[in-house]
Design a protein around this motif. Structure first.
Motif, PDB file in Angstrom:
ATOM      1  N   LYS B 129       0.811  -1.215   0.000  1.00 23.37           N
ATOM      2  CA  LYS B 129       0.000   0.000   0.000  1.00 23.37           C
ATOM      3  C   LYS B 129       0.852   1.276   0.000  1.00 23.37           C
ATOM      4  O   LYS B 129       0.493   2.271  -0.619  1.00 23.37           O
ATOM      5  N   LYS B 160      -3.159  -1.573  13.572  1.00 22.18           N
ATOM      6  CA  LYS B 160      -4.560  -1.238  13.321  1.00 22.18           C
ATOM      7  C   LYS B 160      -5.070  -0.151  14.266  1.00 22.18           C
ATOM      8  O   LYS B 160      -6.053  -0.338  14.992  1.00 22.18           O
ATOM      9  N   THR B 187      -3.964   9.332   0.923  1.00 25.13           N
ATOM     10  CA  THR B 187      -4.693   8.071   0.747  1.00 25.13           C
ATOM     11  C   THR B 187      -5.308   7.621   2.068  1.00 25.13           C
ATOM     12  O   THR B 187      -6.483   7.243   2.127  1.00 25.13           O
ATOM     13  N   LEU B 188      -4.500   7.693   3.115  1.00 25.00           N
ATOM     14  CA  LEU B 188      -4.955   7.285   4.446  1.00 25.00           C
ATOM     15  C   LEU B 188      -6.150   8.131   4.884  1.00 25.00           C
ATOM     16  O   LEU B 188      -7.132   7.622   5.429  1.00 25.00           O
ATOM     17  N   ARG B 190      -8.282   9.676   2.957  1.00 24.56           N
ATOM     18  CA  ARG B 190      -9.460   9.334   2.143  1.00 24.56           C
ATOM     19  C   ARG B 190     -10.137   8.083   2.672  1.00 24.56           C
ATOM     20  O   ARG B 190     -11.338   7.906   2.537  1.00 24.56           O
ATOM     21  N   GLU B 191      -9.326   7.177   3.257  1.00 26.15           N
ATOM     22  CA  GLU B 191      -9.892   5.927   3.774  1.00 26.15           C
ATOM     23  C   GLU B 191     -10.619   6.131   5.099  1.00 26.15           C
ATOM     24  O   GLU B 191     -11.152   5.187   5.666  1.00 26.15           O
ATOM     25  N   GLY B 192     -10.569   7.365   5.616  1.00 24.16           N
ATOM     26  CA  GLY B 192     -11.362   7.660   6.805  1.00 24.16           C
ATOM     27  C   GLY B 192     -10.625   7.593   8.126  1.00 24.16           C
ATOM     28  O   GLY B 192     -11.247   7.636   9.187  1.00 24.16           O
TER      29      GLY B 192
END
Lengths: 261, 246
Positions: B129, B160, B187-188, B190-192
């Motif tokens: 990723k 996590k 990116t992170l 955008r993933e919430g």
């Protein structure tokens, strides 16, 4: 004992080769092969008395190694505890470790040796060899404590913070992150302490422990060949320490693998 | 701001270094999924504030509640709270004696008792990723700063976490490497992921932040949405700061 200033090499990259290690004629090679040559010469051309002397010494070499290895093991354990104590936030632990180091460093090794031997003997009957090991280990543990402290301190605080931020507690951080890295820094001075300790074990010959020196003294006092005997004793010590220092530098190279690009 | 259940709640925090007041009555709340960017001149207390959130710095008064737990309450296990809060440092702080993959798997294996094969597989996906999977077997010293920082982000993600803290993640990087790290962070976002980011990257703040916090001299001067913050700052001190950097 001499001075025991602990010098820690803190390198950012791979170990820098010392100028001594360059070229065909290094100080180590000259010393090592010179020593071997002299021993060979003496044994071949002066077998009487040198052959008799060297036959008499191996028992002592074994004892010297036994005392050295047992003492250094004890010293490493005590040193790790003392070193962790010296950097501990726990005041009592810190104070105890510092006091131990202060006291041991202030008393000559020979005096400690006598004291532990006779004081211990006053309370309980301890075998000579065990008394010697306890005394040597106790004393060297203090010096080792400073080595460990300096080695741990040499690891960047960021490593600890990264580990804590992942959820490791302080002792896990020490175990998984700091100590494995500190070994690289600690190993050279620990190796030097090992060699210094091996030489200092000659002091235990006074406590009726049959190490190399005591075997030599026994031989000399029977044969009256003091000069020849002590020559051989000195050459044997030199040969052993040269081999050990070589092994140590090989080990250091191995350990530095992750530092190299 | 008035969310009933913020994931991070910082209340009236005071923090001293000796006699120096590093944080002066700071209050801030962050909702789950929010991205908060903290700006301010150096020495304004923004890094200190960030480091109090996972208790790398203690506080002198006030309270900090993370995911429902007061982190300065001795009854709460700070180590378990820290597992939930990933942190990325200015100087990367990758474990120098571990390979890239081992940097990621160390904590999950030791702390969460995750089986090694599973941790390896999961962490390789994380490296994929951040674009570092081909360096899995390398050691940190073999990597560039940008690569190290991407690995450091993946390492934090390997636990996590619910929250990610970034302490000037691009400040130690050469200019050409800043982009690759910011890309991963975007990116992170955008993933919430819930993110609190201390940075000097105004472009990132404008693009990603839900709210921008401006600090000066240990105090929060202004909290605003990025558009308002950059275009219509309220406070004089904020205007001055923006003039100096833009």
């Amino acid at each position: 004992m001499g001075n025991k200033q602990v010098i820690i090499e803190v390198g950012d990259g791979a170990a820098i080769p010392s100028p001594r290690d360059k070229g065909l004629f290094t100080a180590w090679r000259i010393s090592f092969f010179g020593t071997l040559a002299i021993i060979a010469y003496l044994l071949l051309f002066r077998p009487d008395p040198y052959l008799d002397i060297i036959k008499f010494l191996p028992d002592g070499i074994v004892v010297t190694f036994q005392v050295t290895i047992a003492s250094i093991s004890l010293a490493i354990v005590l040193g790790l505890i003392a070193g962790l104590g010296r950097i501990s936030r726990n005041r009592l632990f810190n104070l105890a470790a510092s006091t131990y180091i202060e006291i041991v460093r202030g008393i000559p090794l020979l005096v400690q040796l006598f004291y532990i031997y006779f004081a211990l003997g006053h309370l309980i009957r301890v075998p000579d060899m065990l008394a010697a090991i306890i005394a040597m280990g106790f004393c060297y543990g203090a010096y080792m404590g400073e080595v460990f402290r300096a080695g741990i301190k040499s690891i960047d605080e960021g490593q600890t913070e990264a580990s804590l931020s992942l959820g490791f507690n302080r002792s896990q951080t020490m175990r998984y992150v700091v100590l494995p890295q500190a070994w690289r820094t600690i190993l050279p001075p620990v190796g030097n302490e090992f060699i210094a300790l091996l030489k200092d074990t000659s002091l235990v010959s006074i406590l009726a422990v049959s190490d190399i020196l005591r075997r030599g003294r026994e031989f000399a006092s029977e044969s009256f060949q003091y000069f020849e005997t002590y020559t051989m004793v000195a050459l044997i010590y030199l040969l052993i320490t040269l081999i050990l220092s070589k092994l140590l530098s090989i080990l250091e190279d191995r350990l530095s693998h992750y530092e190299q690009r | 701001m008035n969310n009933a259940n913020p994931i991070i709640s910082i209340n009236n925090v005071q923090k001293y270094f000796g006699t120096f007041k590093a944080l002066d009555d700071v209050s801030l709340s962050v909702d789950a999924g929010q991205k908060v960017v903290v700006l301010g001149p150096s020495g304004s207390g923004k890094s200190t504030l960030l480091r109090t959130i996972n208790k790398l710095e203690g506080i002198n008064s006030g309270s900090i509640v993370v995911d429902g737990q007061d982190i300065n309450d001795p009854a709460n296990d700070i180590n378990r709270i820290r597992e939930e809060v990933g942190m990325v440092f200015q100087s990367f702080n990758l474990f120098r004696h571990k390979s890239v993959l081992e940097n990621l798997t160390l904590a999950p294996i030791k702390l969460k008792k995750e089986p090694k094969e599973q941790a390896d597989r999961r962490c390789l996906e994380l490296l994929e990723k951040v674009g570092m999977v081909e360096k899995a077997a390398s050691y940190p010293v073999q990597l560039s700063g940008g690569q190290q920082q991407r690995v450091a982000i993946a390492r934090a993600l390997a636990m996590k976490p619910k929250i990610m803290l970034f302490d000037e993640p691009t400040s130690a990087l050469d200019p050409e490497m800043i982009g690759e790290v910011l890309d991963v962070m975007v990116t992170l976002a955008r993933e919430g992921m819930t993110m609190v980011v201390v940075t000097h990257e105004m472009g990132f703040a404008r693009e990603v932040a839900d709210k921008v916090v401006f600090m000066d001299e240990g105090r929060i001067v202004e909290i605003a949405e990025p558009n308002q913050f950059f275009d219509q700052p309220v406070h004089k001190r904020t205007k001055l700061f923006l003039e100096q950097i833009l």
